[in-house]
Design a protein around this motif. Structure first.
Motif, short mmCIF file in Angstrom:
data_model
loop_
_atom_site.label_atom_id
_atom_site.label_comp_id
_atom_site.label_asym_id
_atom_site.label_seq_id
_atom_site.Cartn_x
_atom_site.Cartn_y
_atom_site.Cartn_z
N LEU A 138 26.03 -8.00 2.79
CA LEU A 138 24.64 -7.71 2.46
C LEU A 138 24.31 -8.39 1.14
O LEU A 138 25.20 -8.69 0.34
CB LEU A 138 24.39 -6.20 2.36
CG LEU A 138 24.65 -5.39 3.64
CD1 LEU A 138 24.38 -3.91 3.39
CD2 LEU A 138 23.78 -5.89 4.79
N PHE A 139 23.01 -8.61 0.92
CA PHE A 139 22.57 -9.35 -0.23
C PHE A 139 21.72 -8.47 -1.14
O PHE A 139 21.11 -7.50 -0.69
CB PHE A 139 21.75 -10.58 0.20
CG PHE A 139 22.48 -11.47 1.15
CD1 PHE A 139 23.35 -12.44 0.68
CD2 PHE A 139 22.32 -11.32 2.53
CE1 PHE A 139 24.04 -13.25 1.56
CE2 PHE A 139 23.01 -12.14 3.41
CZ PHE A 139 23.87 -13.11 2.93
N SER A 140 21.68 -8.82 -2.41
CA SER A 140 20.81 -8.10 -3.34
C SER A 140 19.37 -8.27 -2.87
O SER A 140 18.92 -9.37 -2.57
CB SER A 140 20.98 -8.66 -4.75
OG SER A 140 20.15 -7.98 -5.66
N GLY A 141 18.64 -7.18 -2.79
CA GLY A 141 17.28 -7.20 -2.27
C GLY A 141 17.01 -5.90 -1.54
O GLY A 141 17.74 -4.91 -1.69
N THR A 142 15.97 -5.88 -0.74
CA THR A 142 15.60 -4.66 -0.04
C THR A 142 16.30 -4.57 1.32
O THR A 142 16.83 -5.57 1.83
CB THR A 142 14.08 -4.61 0.20
OG1 THR A 142 13.72 -5.66 1.12
CG2 THR A 142 13.32 -4.78 -1.10
N ILE A 143 16.28 -3.39 1.88
CA ILE A 143 16.82 -3.19 3.22
C ILE A 143 16.05 -4.07 4.22
O ILE A 143 16.65 -4.71 5.09
CB ILE A 143 16.75 -1.71 3.63
CG1 ILE A 143 17.72 -0.89 2.77
CG2 ILE A 143 17.06 -1.54 5.12
CD1 ILE A 143 17.63 0.60 3.00
N ARG A 144 14.74 -4.13 4.07
CA ARG A 144 13.91 -4.93 4.99
C ARG A 144 14.32 -6.40 4.93
O ARG A 144 14.46 -7.06 5.97
CB ARG A 144 12.43 -4.79 4.63
CG ARG A 144 11.50 -5.58 5.55
CD ARG A 144 10.04 -5.47 5.13
NE ARG A 144 9.53 -4.11 5.31
CZ ARG A 144 9.31 -3.27 4.32
NH1 ARG A 144 9.56 -3.64 3.05
NH2 ARG A 144 8.84 -2.06 4.55
N GLU A 145 14.54 -6.92 3.74
CA GLU A 145 14.92 -8.32 3.58
C GLU A 145 16.30 -8.59 4.21
O GLU A 145 16.51 -9.64 4.82
CB GLU A 145 14.93 -8.70 2.11
CG GLU A 145 13.54 -8.79 1.50
CD GLU A 145 13.56 -8.86 -0.01
OE1 GLU A 145 12.55 -9.31 -0.58
OE2 GLU A 145 14.58 -8.47 -0.62
N GLY A 205 11.77 -0.63 1.83
CA GLY A 205 11.62 -1.40 0.60
C GLY A 205 12.64 -1.04 -0.46
O GLY A 205 12.58 -1.52 -1.59
N THR A 206 13.62 -0.22 -0.11
CA THR A 206 14.65 0.20 -1.06
C THR A 206 15.57 -0.95 -1.43
O THR A 206 16.09 -1.65 -0.57
CB THR A 206 15.49 1.35 -0.47
OG1 THR A 206 14.62 2.46 -0.17
CG2 THR A 206 16.57 1.80 -1.44
N GLU A 207 15.79 -1.14 -2.73
CA GLU A 207 16.74 -2.13 -3.22
C GLU A 207 18.16 -1.58 -3.03
O GLU A 207 18.43 -0.44 -3.42
CB GLU A 207 16.49 -2.43 -4.70
CG GLU A 207 15.15 -3.08 -4.99
CD GLU A 207 15.17 -4.58 -4.78
OE1 GLU A 207 16.28 -5.16 -4.70
OE2 GLU A 207 14.08 -5.17 -4.67
N ILE A 208 19.03 -2.39 -2.44
CA ILE A 208 20.37 -1.88 -2.11
C ILE A 208 21.45 -2.36 -3.07
O ILE A 208 22.60 -1.94 -2.97
CB ILE A 208 20.77 -2.26 -0.67
CG1 ILE A 208 20.81 -3.78 -0.49
CG2 ILE A 208 19.82 -1.63 0.33
CD1 ILE A 208 21.35 -4.21 0.85
N GLY A 209 21.10 -3.24 -4.01
CA GLY A 209 22.09 -3.72 -4.96
C GLY A 209 22.94 -4.83 -4.40
O GLY A 209 22.97 -5.08 -3.19
N GLU A 210 23.64 -5.53 -5.27
CA GLU A 210 24.50 -6.63 -4.85
C GLU A 210 25.55 -6.16 -3.86
O GLU A 210 26.25 -5.18 -4.12
CB GLU A 210 25.18 -7.25 -6.08
CG GLU A 210 25.92 -8.55 -5.79
CD GLU A 210 24.97 -9.69 -5.45
OE1 GLU A 210 25.36 -10.55 -4.64
OE2 GLU A 210 23.85 -9.72 -5.99
N ARG A 211 25.60 -6.82 -2.70
CA ARG A 211 26.55 -6.50 -1.62
C ARG A 211 26.35 -5.09 -1.07
O ARG A 211 27.24 -4.53 -0.46
CB ARG A 211 28.00 -6.69 -2.10
CG ARG A 211 28.31 -8.11 -2.56
CD ARG A 211 29.77 -8.30 -2.85
NE ARG A 211 30.57 -8.22 -1.65
CZ ARG A 211 31.91 -8.26 -1.62
NH1 ARG A 211 32.57 -8.34 -2.77
NH2 ARG A 211 32.56 -8.19 -0.49
#
Length: 235
Positions: free
Chosen positions: A67-74, A109-115
């Motif tokens: 997973l990437f830094s960013g939102t769940i949607r992204e 739109g929740t940010e999930i953090g790096e990885r």
């Protein structure tokens, strides 16, 4: 090794660590090229496909979710950038992760953090499955990732995987042999070679490497269950 996988079939790759299972996945994805032999999709050698076109045909769910830094949607839309919000929600529901996402203050739109470090292992895995559902590729490469999860999370992920595998050609690297009993075919690998091929019951009757691995693993799982509850009845 030489094998044919019919369209829509579910096949499993099993064998000891280092047998070549992950190498086969990497060859299919063209992370590197074979030094001999060919891999074909619908009678077309995969080296004739542009790499981008080849990988559009394949969804890959690894054992270690990326997973990437960013939102769940992204992160969900990464597999299909043009996906609508309703498509994303539908995929998340199929992957049994929508209720969790909806419970978050910022939802998709929740940010999930790096990885994805703000998520549990099971949550990351279900997002990875939702991403593969959203991509909707005809070929699925699945590096099974349920062995380190608790029983409830494992059931949720297995249900999501069952939905993902429908109407797709699926190749599973199986770490827990109990999960591949219903595969259309099992390819047993050892030291870079395919040494056995058949269904679960055919391979058990052959009393070869697969039977040996299965009985060892079944014995270990039985001991673990009995250690947790000595009164449980093993069927």
């Amino acid at each position: 090794m030489s094998c044919t996988i019919p369209a829509g079939a579910v096949v499993a790759l099993v064998g000891p660590s280092g047998a070549g299972k992950s190498t086969l996945f990497h060859l299919i994805l063209r992370f590197y090229e074979p030094t001999s032999g060919r891999i074909l999709i619908d009678d077309t050698p995969i080296h004739q496909f542009p790499v981008r076109d080849l990988r559009q045909l394949i969804s890959y769910v690894p054992q270690e979710t990326h997973l990437f830094s960013g939102t769940i949607r992204e992160n969900l839309r990464y597999g299909r950038p043009s996906a609508s919000d309703s498509d994303i929600v539908s995929a998340a529901k199929d992957a049994n992760i929508h209720d969790f996402i909806a419970s978050l203050p910022n939802g998709y739109g929740t940010e999930i953090g790096e990885r994805g470090l703000r998520l549990s292992g099971g949550q990351r895995q279900r997002i990875s499955i939702a991403r593969a559902i959203l991509k909707d590729a005809p070929i699925l490469l699945l590096d099974e990732a349920t062995s380190a999860l608790d029983s409830e999370t494992e059931l949720l992920i297995q249900d999501a995987l069952d939905k993902l595998m429908k109407h797709r050609t699926t190749i599973v690297i199986a770490h827990r042999l109990s999960t591949v009993r219903n595969a259309d075919a099992i390819f047993v690998m050892d030291n870079g070679h395919m040494v056995e091929q058949g269904t679960h019951y055919e391979l058990i009757q052959q009393k070869g490497l697969y039977s040996h691995l299965y009985r060892l693993q079944f014995r270990e799982e039985t001991v673990t269950v009995l250690e947790r509850d000595p009164n449980v009845e093993i069927i």
